[in-house]
Design an enzyme around this catalytic site. Structure first.
Site, mmCIF file in Angstrom:
data_model
loop_
_atom_site.group_PDB
_atom_site.id
_atom_site.type_symbol
_atom_site.label_atom_id
_atom_site.label_comp_id
_atom_site.label_asym_id
_atom_site.label_seq_id
_atom_site.Cartn_x
_atom_site.Cartn_y
_atom_site.Cartn_z
ATOM 1 N N ASP A 269 0.849 -1.196 0.000
ATOM 2 C CA ASP A 269 0.000 0.000 0.000
ATOM 3 C C ASP A 269 0.883 1.244 0.000
ATOM 4 O OD1 ASP A 269 -2.185 1.677 0.140
ATOM 5 O OD2 ASP A 269 -2.471 1.425 2.296
ATOM 6 N N CYS B 223 -2.931 4.653 -4.810
ATOM 7 C CA CYS B 223 -3.778 5.793 -4.444
ATOM 8 C C CYS B 223 -3.537 6.958 -5.396
ATOM 9 C CB CYS B 223 -3.519 6.220 -2.997
ATOM 10 S SG CYS B 223 -1.823 6.739 -2.667
#
Length: 395
Positions: free
Chosen positions: A299, A339
């Site tokens: 992530d 993201c």
């Protein structure tokens, strides 16, 4: 109110209610509006199209707010938008299992440049546009009336504020200073949130649903949580019975807070290792040492802040995921995220396909991760869909 004239042929996006008007689409400004001032956007014939915030320093010269000419964009308008946004999240908090979420998500909630996150009885704001900066007093007042928070803290330290002619700030706006660690609950797990010094507004509540889902695959597994921050994926995996969890993050404060969060939840009965290190370097070290895992979470931070950075970011994503795939036991699971708003899902899938080829692995995409409902995507603003992820089975 000052008129801003669109160039001929530039009406389509405005008519489709996209909230951004770029400086290159503007023919003329009839006056000298201050940055953040509300202006009338008109077409080449002078007919009204929308009201919006003006800024002559930003590539997005006008951020549109209201398309009905009869509706005044005043204090009541801003109060109403805040009320609607907050009411739309009430059910997320109703169960008592979660007391942290995003209350206001910028353009998606018709308040371009405003992020508001709720952390138990405290609020953290990020103000990214000059127009919202001007409207901030009435927004703060409305939030106080609705929620009676103990504090409202301004975490507007993003460098993007410079594009709007704003300086960064990190300060208390209302109430009493929050404690060093604000205790919040997400999915029944307790976290200590450092609002003043933490990344972004203090916590990444956009992974709430994804943490819970991935944890269901972790029972009895050896888990590696990369870019772990304060332990969202780590703590969920520990609760669901992972055999062991290794967490890697480059921030000493994040690692310290993660370990405190494990103690808060009494998750000390499972083997856990927290490593302060650059993730890419640590992954290579794991490979050199022959370490293998059953579940890996990748992530990373935003690699592609704009489309111009997409090629470079794609190479970085490919390299990161290639090594992650090489560290998995056969049939293991890779939960990988981006993201970067500039990276769409199809491009992300292609990057992972390239990574699989380079790693000599076979990969199945078995689930697509998304941002949760408190980070909605407005139909006329697809750019708001920034968080994407894939759960991959790797052989």
């Amino acid at each position: 109110m000052i008129d801003v004239l669109l160039k001929k042929g530039k009406e389509k996006a405005v008519l489709q209610r996209h909230p951004w008007v770029f400086s290159g689409a503007i023919e003329k400004v009839k006056g000298n509006p201050a940055n953040g001032e509300i202006v009338r956007l008109v077409n080449a014939q002078g007919a009204f199209m929308a009201y919006g915030f003006y800024n002559n320093q930003s590539r997005v010269a006008v951020r549109l707010l209201e398309w009905d000419e009869s509706v005044a964009v005043n204090d009541d308008w801003f109060r109403n938008k805040v009320r609607i946004a907050v009411a739309g999240r009430a059910h997320i908090l109703a169960s008592g299992e979660t007391d942290t979420c995003r209350l206001i998500f910028s353009e998606a909630d018709y308040l371009p440049g405003l992020i508001a996150d709720k952390y138990a009885d405290h609020l953290a704001l990020q103000v990214l546009t000059s127009g919202i900066q001007n409207a901030l007093p009435v927004i703060i007042d409305e939030l106080q009336q609705l929620l009676s928070p103990l504090s409202i803290y301004d975490k507007s330290d993003a460098t993007s504020r410079a594009h709007e002619g704003l300086e960064t700030t990190n300060t208390l706006l209302a109430g009493t200073p929050p404690p060093e660690l604000v205790m919040v609950k997400e999915n029944g797990i307790t976290y200590g949130i450092n609002i003043a010094e933490g990344q972004k507004s203090g916590f990444y509540c956009d992974q709430r649903d994804n943490r819970r889902l991935l944890a269901s695959y972790s029972k009895g597994k050896k888990v590696l949580d990369c870019f772990s921050y304060t332990g969202g994926f780590t703590l969920n995996s520990l609760r669901e019975g992972a055999a062991s969890v290794t967490s890697v993050d480059s921030s000493a404060l994040a690692i310290e807070t993660l370990n405190e969060n494990i103690n808060l939840n009494n998750f000390n009965n499972t083997e856990h290792i927290a490593i302060k290190s650059d993730v890419n370097s640590q992954l290579r070290k794991f490979r050199e040492e022959g370490d293998k895992f059953d579940v890996i979470v990748l992530d990373p931070p935003k690699y592609a802040p704009s489309r111009s950075a997409l090629d470079r970011a794609s190479r970085a994503y490919k390299d990161l995921n290639r090594i992650g795939m090489q560290l998995l036991n056969s049939g293991g699971l890779l939960a990988t995220f981006s993201c970067s708003g500039a990276m769409d899902m199809e491009t992300f899938k292609q990057v992972l396909a390239w990574a699989a080829l380079d790693a000599g692995k076979q990969v199945q995409f078995i689930y697509q991760f998304h941002q949760p409902e408190d980070h909605p995507v407005r139909s006329s603003f697809p750019e708001g869909e920034y968080l994407k992820g894939l759960l991959c089975r790797v052989w």
